[in-house]
Scaffold this active site. Structure first.
Site, short mmCIF file in Angstrom:
data_model
loop_
_atom_site.label_atom_id
_atom_site.label_comp_id
_atom_site.label_asym_id
_atom_site.label_seq_id
_atom_site.Cartn_x
_atom_site.Cartn_y
_atom_site.Cartn_z
CE LYS A 1 -5.38 28.50 -20.18
NZ LYS A 1 -6.47 29.32 -20.73
CG ASP B 1 -6.78 35.45 -18.68
OD1 ASP B 1 -5.74 34.93 -19.12
OD2 ASP B 1 -7.91 34.96 -18.84
CD GLN C 1 -9.54 29.05 -22.53
OE1 GLN C 1 -8.90 29.06 -21.48
NE2 GLN C 1 -8.97 29.21 -23.70
N1 GUN Z 1 -8.21 31.91 -25.00
C1 GUN Z 1 -7.05 31.86 -25.70
N2 GUN Z 1 -6.04 32.41 -24.98
C2 GUN Z 1 -6.58 32.80 -23.81
C3 GUN Z 1 -6.03 33.41 -22.64
O1 GUN Z 1 -4.84 33.75 -22.55
N3 GUN Z 1 -6.90 33.64 -21.63
C4 GUN Z 1 -8.21 33.32 -21.72
N4 GUN Z 1 -8.99 33.60 -20.67
N5 GUN Z 1 -8.75 32.74 -22.78
C5 GUN Z 1 -7.93 32.48 -23.81
#
Ligand code: GUN
Length: 299
Positions: free
Chosen positions: A53, A120, A97
Site C-alpha cells: 500500500k 476503507d 490494517q
Molecule cells: N486486511 C485485509 N484486507 C483489509 C482491508 O481491505 N482493509 C483493512 N483495513 N484491513 C484489511
C-alpha cells in the site's frame, strides 16, 4: 466455449494511472493527497499488504504516512493516534490494517476514524450512507468488483446478481453497490439452500465466501459474468512437496468453460483493492478541498 478472462491486473494499472494523473493536477494547485496506514503488531501477511500500500501510494504521487505500533499497544494509545490523524490536514485517508490484536476492539477503533477519512468504508456512517444510496466512502474490494463489472457489461440495470458471501467487508457492500446499479440482488452464503440452483439464475455471480473452489462450472448460467473475490492457498503437490498455490472461491477450470467472462486468481480482483484504496484517498482529498471528484473512480 471459453470465457473472456477479465484482466484485473491491467485494469488496476489503468486505475492507478488515472489516479496519478489526477494527483499531478492537484499538485499544481499545491494539494498533495495523503494516506495514513496504521499497523499494530507483526502479522507477516499484514506487513506485506502495508508495504505494498505504501509503495503504490508513493508511486501515485501521494504522501504515505506509515504508523507501525507494537502488538501490545493499548486501545487508548491507538485511539490517540487516530485522533491525531483525524485532526491532521495533510492526511486525507486513514486505514487501520485488520485484523487487530485480540485485545483491541476493531469496531471501536474503526468507528473512531473520521468518516470522511475512512478510505476503507468500514465506519458505521459510511455503511449507513451506502445503504441509503448517499455519497459514502465505499469499501475498496467491492468498488473494484463494480468497476470490473461496469467495464465488462456496460449497464448492469435489470441483471440478476448473486453475491455468495455476507461479510461486512465484501458481501454486504457488494450487494448494496449492485442494487445501486439497478441489479436484482440475492445475497447467498454457505448455508443457502440449493445454492447451485440460486447461482444458476444469475447473470452476475460474485463469489466472496472464503471457501476454495466452491462455486463449480455447473452452477454458472452459460454466458454469465463471474467475479471471484476469493484468495485461498491450497496444497499444490504437482509443483513439488509442500508447495502451495493460490485459488479463488470459484473452480476456475470448470467455470471458464461456461461463463461469458470471468476473473482469474491471481490477477483478477486482487490488484483492484489497492488501486481502489488510492482512488478513495484521492476522492477523500477532493471532497476535503471542495473540488470535483475524479470521474469513473467512485461508485
Ligand atoms: N486486511 C485485509 N484486507 C483489509 C482491508 O481491505 N482493509 C483493512 N483495513 N484491513 C484489511
Amino acid at each position: 466455449m471459453s470465457a473472456r478472462i477479465i484482466d484485473g491486473k491491467a485494469f488496476a494499472a489503468g486505475v492507478r494511472a488515472r489516479v496519478a494523473e489526477h494527483v499531478a493536477r492537484l499538485k499544481e494547485q499545491g494539494i498533495v493527497p495523503g494516506l495514513a496506514v496504521v499497523l499494530v503488531g507483526e502479522d507477516p501477511a499484514s506487513q506485506v499488504y502495508v508495504r505494498n500500500k505504501g509503495l503504490q501510494t508513493v508511486e501515485a504521487g501521494m504522501n504515505s504516512f506509515e504508523h507501525k505500533l507494537p502488538a501490545e499497544t493499548s486501545e487508548a494509545d491507538l485511539l490517540a493516534l487516530i485522533a491525531q490523524l483525524n485532526a491532521d490536514p495533510a492526511v486525507h485517508g486513514i486505514l487501520v490494517q485488520l485484523p487487530l490484536p485480540a485485545h483491541l476492539n476493531a469496531d471501536l477503533v474503526i468507528n473512531a476514524i473520521s468518516p470522511v477519512k475512512d478510505v476503507d468504508g468500514f465506519h458505521i456512517s459510511n455503511v449507513g450512507l451506502l445503504g441509503t444510496g448517499q455519497k459514502a466512502m465505499v469499501p475498496c474490494t467491492p468498488l473494484g468488483c463494480l468497476m470490473l463489472l461496469r467495464d465488462t457489461l456496460g449497464s448492469l440495470s435489470g441483471l440478476n446478481a448473486v453475491v455468495v458471501g455476507r461479510s461486512n467487508i465484501v458481501g454486504k457492500p457488494m450487494a448494496q453497490l449492485l442494487l445501486g446499479d439497478s441489479c436484482t440482488v440475492t445475497i447467498a452464503h454457505s448455508r443457502t439452500k440449493d445454492l447451485p440452483e440460486v447461482c444458476r439464475r444469475a447473470d452476475i455471480v460474485v463469489a466472496a465466501v472464503g471457501r476454495p473452489q466452491m462455486v463449480k462450472g455447473d452452477w454458472i448460467k452459460p454466458g454469465a459474468t463471474v467475479i471471484d473475490v476469493g484468495i485461498n492457498r491450497i496444497p499444490a503437490p504437482e509443483k513439488g512437496e509442500g508447495k502451495m498455490r493460490l485459488v479463488g472461491d470459484v473452480d476456475f477450470a470448470s467455470a471458464v468453460e461456461v461463463a461469458g467472462a470471468i476473473t482469474p486468481v491471481p490477477g483478477g480482483v486482487g490488484p483492484m483493492t489497492i488501486a481502489c484504496l488510492l482512488a478513495n484517498t484521492l476522492t477523500a482529498c477532493c471532497r476535503a478541498n471542495h473540488l470535483p471528484e475524479p470521474e469513473g473512480l467512485t461508485a
